[in-house]
Scaffold this motif. Structure first.
Motif, PDB file in Angstrom:
ATOM      1  N   ALA A 253       0.830  -1.203   0.000  1.00 27.84           N
ATOM      2  CA  ALA A 253       0.000   0.000   0.000  1.00 27.84           C
ATOM      3  C   ALA A 253       0.867   1.257   0.000  1.00 27.84           C
ATOM      4  O   ALA A 253       0.545   2.239  -0.670  1.00 27.84           O
TER       5      ALA A 253
ATOM      6  N   ALA B 228      -4.369   4.420   0.090  1.00 28.44           N
ATOM      7  CA  ALA B 228      -3.941   3.837  -1.184  1.00 28.44           C
ATOM      8  C   ALA B 228      -5.137   3.408  -2.027  1.00 28.44           C
ATOM      9  O   ALA B 228      -5.159   3.620  -3.245  1.00 28.44           O
ATOM     10  N   VAL B 229      -6.145   2.826  -1.392  1.00 30.30           N
ATOM     11  CA  VAL B 229      -7.350   2.419  -2.129  1.00 30.30           C
ATOM     12  C   VAL B 229      -8.090   3.647  -2.654  1.00 30.30           C
ATOM     13  O   VAL B 229      -8.574   3.644  -3.791  1.00 30.30           O
TER      14      VAL B 229
ATOM     15  N   TRP C   2      -6.216   4.942  -5.636  1.00 23.13           N
ATOM     16  CA  TRP C   2      -6.487   4.061  -6.779  1.00 23.13           C
ATOM     17  C   TRP C   2      -7.859   4.365  -7.360  1.00 23.13           C
ATOM     18  O   TRP C   2      -8.023   4.454  -8.575  1.00 23.13           O
ATOM     19  N   ALA C   3      -8.868   4.535  -6.494  1.00 23.35           N
ATOM     20  CA  ALA C   3     -10.226   4.830  -6.964  1.00 23.35           C
ATOM     21  C   ALA C   3     -10.275   6.175  -7.679  1.00 23.35           C
ATOM     22  O   ALA C   3     -10.971   6.311  -8.692  1.00 23.35           O
ATOM     23  N   GLU C   4      -9.544   7.151  -7.177  1.00 23.78           N
ATOM     24  CA  GLU C   4      -9.502   8.461  -7.834  1.00 23.78           C
ATOM     25  C   GLU C   4      -8.886   8.362  -9.219  1.00 23.78           C
ATOM     26  O   GLU C   4      -9.322   9.023 -10.153  1.00 23.78           O
ATOM     27  N   GLY C   5      -7.885   7.527  -9.357  1.00 22.89           N
ATOM     28  CA  GLY C   5      -7.239   7.371 -10.659  1.00 22.89           C
ATOM     29  C   GLY C   5      -8.058   6.574 -11.648  1.00 22.89           C
ATOM     30  O   GLY C   5      -7.902   6.730 -12.851  1.00 22.89           O
ATOM     31  N   CYS C   6      -8.926   5.712 -11.152  1.00 20.99           N
ATOM     32  CA  CYS C   6      -9.732   4.876 -12.044  1.00 20.99           C
ATOM     33  C   CYS C   6     -10.953   5.599 -12.581  1.00 20.99           C
ATOM     34  O   CYS C   6     -11.469   5.228 -13.640  1.00 20.99           O
TER      35      CYS C   6
ATOM     36  N   TRP D  60       0.814   6.224  -7.254  1.00 17.90           N
ATOM     37  CA  TRP D  60      -0.377   6.966  -7.667  1.00 17.90           C
ATOM     38  C   TRP D  60      -0.230   8.454  -7.403  1.00 17.90           C
ATOM     39  O   TRP D  60      -0.725   9.272  -8.183  1.00 17.90           O
TER      40      TRP D  60
ATOM     41  N   ARG E  40       1.547   9.825 -10.260  1.00 10.47           N
ATOM     42  CA  ARG E  40       0.672   9.918 -11.428  1.00 10.47           C
ATOM     43  C   ARG E  40      -0.246  11.121 -11.351  1.00 10.47           C
ATOM     44  O   ARG E  40      -0.585  11.716 -12.366  1.00 10.47           O
TER      45      ARG E  40
ATOM     46  N   PHE F 226       2.348   1.597  -3.507  1.00  9.56           N
ATOM     47  CA  PHE F 226       1.248   1.892  -4.405  1.00  9.56           C
ATOM     48  C   PHE F 226       0.793   3.341  -4.260  1.00  9.56           C
ATOM     49  O   PHE F 226       0.524   4.025  -5.249  1.00  9.56           O
ATOM     50  N   LEU F 227       0.724   3.835  -3.027  1.00  4.73           N
ATOM     51  CA  LEU F 227       0.307   5.211  -2.771  1.00  4.73           C
ATOM     52  C   LEU F 227       1.249   6.201  -3.441  1.00  4.73           C
ATOM     53  O   LEU F 227       0.810   7.143  -4.089  1.00  4.73           O
TER      54      LEU F 227
END
Length: 88
Positions: A30, A79-80, A83-87, A37, A40, A33-34
């Motif tokens: 996490a 982190a989740v 990820w949701a913001e990027g998706c 992102w 990004r 991953f954070l």
């Protein structure tokens, strides 16, 4: 809270030592991953100049690392959410 209890309940099937290692691996994933992102999301114009991202990293590293060290669930949730913001 109850949601955190549901998320960590599968760890109860392992020994304390194994659950600790599993939690550390999940936290580390996490954590990495954070930051991927966050890089990004960083504006393209500033991404070309890595110093600005490094400066943002310097300001954000302490609270995020403290959550990592204390084993809180906030790092995984952050982190989740990233990820949701990027998706979407």
């Amino acid at each position: 809270g109850p949601i955190a209890a549901l998320l960590v309940m599968p760890l109860s099937f392992f020994s304390y030592a194994a659950a600790g290692w599993i939690w550390l691996v999940v936290q580390t994933i996490a954590y990495i991953f954070l930051w991927v992102w966050m890089f990004r999301f960083f504006p393209v114009t500033l991404k070309k100049r890595f110093g600005f991202f490094f400066l943002a990293w310097c300001f954000a590293i302490n609270p995020i690392h403290n959550n990592f060290q204390s084993g809180n669930i906030q790092l995984i949730l952050l982190a989740v959410l990233a990820w949701a913001e990027g998706c979407f």
